[in-house]
Write a protein that holds these residues in place. Structure first.
Motif, PDB file in Angstrom:
ATOM      1  N   PHE A   1      13.269  13.386  24.912  1.00 17.77           N
ATOM      2  CA  PHE A   1      13.132  13.330  23.454  1.00 17.77           C
ATOM      3  C   PHE A   1      14.379  13.874  22.755  1.00 17.77           C
ATOM      4  O   PHE A   1      14.653  13.507  21.618  1.00 17.77           O
TER       5      PHE A   1
ATOM      6  N   LEU B   1      13.699   8.575  20.002  1.00 20.90           N
ATOM      7  CA  LEU B   1      12.680   9.591  20.270  1.00 20.90           C
ATOM      8  C   LEU B   1      12.977  10.887  19.530  1.00 20.90           C
ATOM      9  O   LEU B   1      12.059  11.600  19.111  1.00 20.90           O
ATOM     10  N   TRP B   2      14.265  11.208  19.369  1.00 17.44           N
ATOM     11  CA  TRP B   2      14.623  12.412  18.618  1.00 17.44           C
ATOM     12  C   TRP B   2      14.097  12.355  17.186  1.00 17.44           C
ATOM     13  O   TRP B   2      13.783  13.377  16.583  1.00 17.44           O
TER      14      TRP B   2
ATOM     15  N   HIS C   1      10.857  14.005  17.445  1.00 17.64           N
ATOM     16  CA  HIS C   1      10.927  15.403  17.859  1.00 17.64           C
ATOM     17  C   HIS C   1      11.615  16.285  16.823  1.00 17.64           C
ATOM     18  O   HIS C   1      11.374  17.497  16.778  1.00 17.64           O
TER      19      HIS C   1
ATOM     20  N   ASP D   1       5.200  12.229  19.324  1.00 18.88           N
ATOM     21  CA  ASP D   1       5.884  13.188  20.198  1.00 18.88           C
ATOM     22  C   ASP D   1       4.881  13.878  21.114  1.00 18.88           C
ATOM     23  O   ASP D   1       5.046  13.913  22.348  1.00 18.88           O
TER      24      ASP D   1
ATOM     25  N   THR E   1       4.547  13.359  25.222  1.00 17.86           N
ATOM     26  CA  THR E   1       4.910  14.528  26.027  1.00 17.86           C
ATOM     27  C   THR E   1       3.720  15.035  26.827  1.00 17.86           C
ATOM     28  O   THR E   1       3.849  15.354  28.016  1.00 17.86           O
TER      29      THR E   1
END
Length: 270
Positions: free
Chosen positions: A105, A111-112, A115, A136, A140
């Motif tokens: 992430f 993906l960031w 996050h 997220d 995860t």
């Protein structure tokens, strides 16, 4: 009834961590009603519904395929072990999955975007631990729980891990000066995780493990000096309200959200 039980759990957690953060504060000047605390209350109350629903769907679908891949003999061998040993194995497997997913992430720009909501926390406390985008958290947690469900670990062992994870997650985000001494290298502490949230170049992309710092040691991502961070948060333009933060990953400017290591010319963008 389930909603009532959830609110009782919230009350118990608040009655533990609110006094703890006043008795042993890391930042004594920080108020329990710090900036954006109401937004994090919304996360605390409502986010669980989206996360639980998503987990049921993702893990449920994945388990249909997993049961065909995992031999019955392996499942039987795992279930024949004592619960305490299974719980240790669940911790190792689940936190390895968490470490890998968490690091991903940070590394993948799209993906960031999800996050970065969690990293927008600028004042650390137990309540801020709940500020996590559902996408997220679903992905995860799936990386953590899918392997242990697929391998057939007992429900008791998984429950032990879940309870430890939930309480430790609150503690490592809390505004406390609690130190673990030599155990800090074995178990994630506030000192360990606060550095993960630090808006300081030396700490970028460090301390990904949820519970076991030695995973970061093995992965070359451990950073735990004796001092504590001076600043938290991100320089990404993350909005402040719950509904805006849910939408943010889908509408954010991708160029402004590159991982830190890919955006060396911009201030604390990951």
């Amino acid at each position: 009834m389930s909603n009532l039980i959830d609110f009782k759990a919230i009350l118990v957690i608040a009655l533990i961590f609110l006094p703890l953060e006043r008795l042993l504060p890391l930042h004594a000047e920080q108020s329990p009603t710090r900036r954006h605390w109401l937004n994090d209350v919304v996360y605390l109350v409502f986010n669980g519904i989206l996360i639980k629903t998503g987990l049921l769907v993702v893990i449920g679908v994945a388990m249909l395929a997993a049961h065909r891949l995992v031999p019955d003999s392996l499942t039987a061998a795992i279930q024949s072990q004592p619960v305490w040993l299974q719980a240790i194995e669940v911790l190792l497997i689940a936190d390895t999955g968490f470490y890998l997913a968490h690091r991903t992430f940070h590394a993948v720009p799209f993906l960031w975007r999800f996050h970065s909501i969690h990293h927008s926390i600028e004042e650390m406390d137990w309540l801020a631990a709940h500020r996590v985008h559902p996408v997220d958290q679903i992905l995860t947690k799936s990386a953590s729980f899918l392997p242990v469900f697929a391998l057939g670990f007992s429900s008791s062992a998984i429950l032990i891990f879940t309870l430890v994870y939930q309480w430790q997650s609150l503690l490592i985000h809390s505004n406390t000066r609690i130190r673990f001494g030599p155990l800090k290298w074995l178990l994630a502490s506030p000192q360990f995780h606060h550095w993960h949230h630090a808006n300081q170049r030396e700490a970028y992309d460090k301390n990904f493990a949820g519970q076991l710092p030695f995973l970061d040691m093995l992965g070359g991502t451990l950073f735990m000096p004796d001092r504590m961070p001076e600043k938290y948060g991100v320089d990404d333009p993350v909005p402040h309200l719950y509904h805006q933060q849910l939408a943010y990953p889908f509408v954010a400017n991708a160029a402004a959200l590159a991982p830190r290591e890919l955006a060396s010319e911009t201030p604390r963008e990951r």
